[in-house]
Design a protein around this motif. Structure first.
Motif, short mmCIF file in Angstrom:
data_model
loop_
_atom_site.label_atom_id
_atom_site.label_comp_id
_atom_site.label_asym_id
_atom_site.label_seq_id
_atom_site.Cartn_x
_atom_site.Cartn_y
_atom_site.Cartn_z
N GLU A 75 -10.72 -3.75 4.75
CA GLU A 75 -10.05 -2.18 4.99
C GLU A 75 -9.11 -2.18 3.63
N PHE A 76 -9.08 -1.26 2.79
CA PHE A 76 -8.20 -0.82 1.69
C PHE A 76 -7.34 0.21 1.93
N THR A 77 -6.18 -0.07 1.68
CA THR A 77 -4.94 0.91 1.82
C THR A 77 -4.48 1.35 0.46
N PHE A 78 -4.20 2.80 0.46
CA PHE A 78 -4.05 3.34 -0.76
C PHE A 78 -2.66 2.95 -1.33
N ALA A 79 -2.74 2.83 -2.45
CA ALA A 79 -1.29 2.53 -3.34
C ALA A 79 -0.47 3.47 -3.08
N PRO A 80 0.77 3.20 -3.42
CA PRO A 80 1.89 4.11 -3.03
C PRO A 80 1.87 5.28 -3.96
N SER A 81 1.21 4.92 -5.27
CA SER A 81 0.99 6.07 -6.25
C SER A 81 0.26 7.16 -5.98
N MET A 82 -0.84 6.88 -4.85
CA MET A 82 -1.74 7.95 -4.69
C MET A 82 -1.05 9.21 -3.78
N PRO A 83 -1.72 10.16 -3.62
CA PRO A 83 -1.17 11.21 -2.89
C PRO A 83 -1.57 11.47 -1.48
N PHE A 84 -1.73 10.27 -1.12
CA PHE A 84 -2.34 9.97 0.49
C PHE A 84 -1.84 8.82 0.76
N THR A 85 -1.20 8.61 2.13
CA THR A 85 -0.97 7.46 2.88
C THR A 85 -1.78 7.21 3.99
N GLY A 86 -2.51 5.84 3.91
CA GLY A 86 -3.38 5.77 4.87
C GLY A 86 -4.38 4.61 4.16
N ALA A 87 -5.69 4.46 4.80
CA ALA A 87 -6.73 3.49 4.38
C ALA A 87 -8.25 3.87 4.65
N HIS A 88 -9.02 3.13 4.10
CA HIS A 88 -10.32 3.42 4.28
C HIS A 88 -10.88 1.94 4.65
N THR A 89 -11.74 1.97 5.76
CA THR A 89 -12.49 0.87 6.14
C THR A 89 -13.88 0.80 6.06
N LEU A 90 -14.53 -0.26 5.92
CA LEU A 90 -15.99 -0.47 5.78
C LEU A 90 -16.29 -1.50 6.61
N GLU A 91 -17.13 -1.19 7.74
CA GLU A 91 -17.23 -2.06 8.86
C GLU A 91 -18.71 -2.33 9.07
N ILE A 92 -19.28 -3.26 9.44
CA ILE A 92 -20.54 -3.66 10.22
C ILE A 92 -20.37 -3.83 11.64
N ILE A 93 -20.96 -2.88 12.51
CA ILE A 93 -20.97 -2.93 13.93
C ILE A 93 -22.40 -3.65 14.55
N ASP A 94 -22.11 -4.70 15.14
CA ASP A 94 -23.38 -5.45 15.51
C ASP A 94 -23.88 -4.65 16.87
#
Length: 173
Positions: A75-94
């Motif tokens: 999971e990567f959370t956007f830096a405070p300098s970005m115009p968005f608050t939140g995160a993006h996740t890359l996951e593997i679902i078995d």
């Protein structure tokens, strides 16, 4: 004034064991990895190996790693300098015998109308293109190259010209 929520999901089912694809996920921030489409987009660069607390991003998009389960999810959370608050996740679902699903999920809030407009008109299109190319890279590295690789829409081509990326290696679909 609060912004608008952004939910963006991309996923790819692969008839490959989750453990094999998870090992690929662990390389996503390494130079020359087979997943990140750095031949077409700014490289994903972190200030240290992939781990919680690693800071970096790709191009002007800045974030930090806020969760990491080796072989399963990052999971990567956007830096405070970005115009968005939140995160993006890359996951593997078995999925057991049938393989796995590689899922990219972005959940964020635009920090007001200008940010929402930026997402809607530009960033979303570029983001979707990068993520689909990333999923093509995962599939190819896992021995399951897509029958029809991702192609850029005319709008993505226009946006790339506007952002100074004039190389055009991806064919029109």
């Amino acid at each position: 004034m609060g912004g608008s929520m952004i939910w963006n999901i991309h996923q790819r089912e692969l008839p490959v064991p989750a453990k094999q694809v998870g090992a690929l996920l662990d390389t996503v921030a390494e130079p020359g990895n087979p997943l990140w489409p750095s031949q077409n987009w700014p490289a994903l660069v972190l200030d240290r190996p992939l781990q919680v607390g690693a800071d970096g991003g790709h191009g002007d998009i800045r974030y930090s790693c806020t969760a990491y389960e080796p072989g399963r999810a990052v999971e990567f959370t956007f830096a405070p300098s970005m115009p968005f608050t939140g995160a993006h996740t890359l996951e593997i679902i078995d999925r057991g015998e049938s393989g796995c699903v590689v899922r990219h999920l972005l959940v964020a809030e635009a920090d007001g109308p200008p940010s929402w407009l930026l997402w809607t008109c530009a960033i979303r299109w570029l983001h979707d293109a990068v993520v689909e190319e990333l999923l093509d890279g995962v599939a190819t590295a896992a021995g399951q190259p897509p029958a029809r690789p991702t192609s850029w829409s005319p709008w993505v081509r226009v946006l790339r010209l506007g952002f100074g990326r004039t190389t055009d290696p991806i064919p029109v679909g």
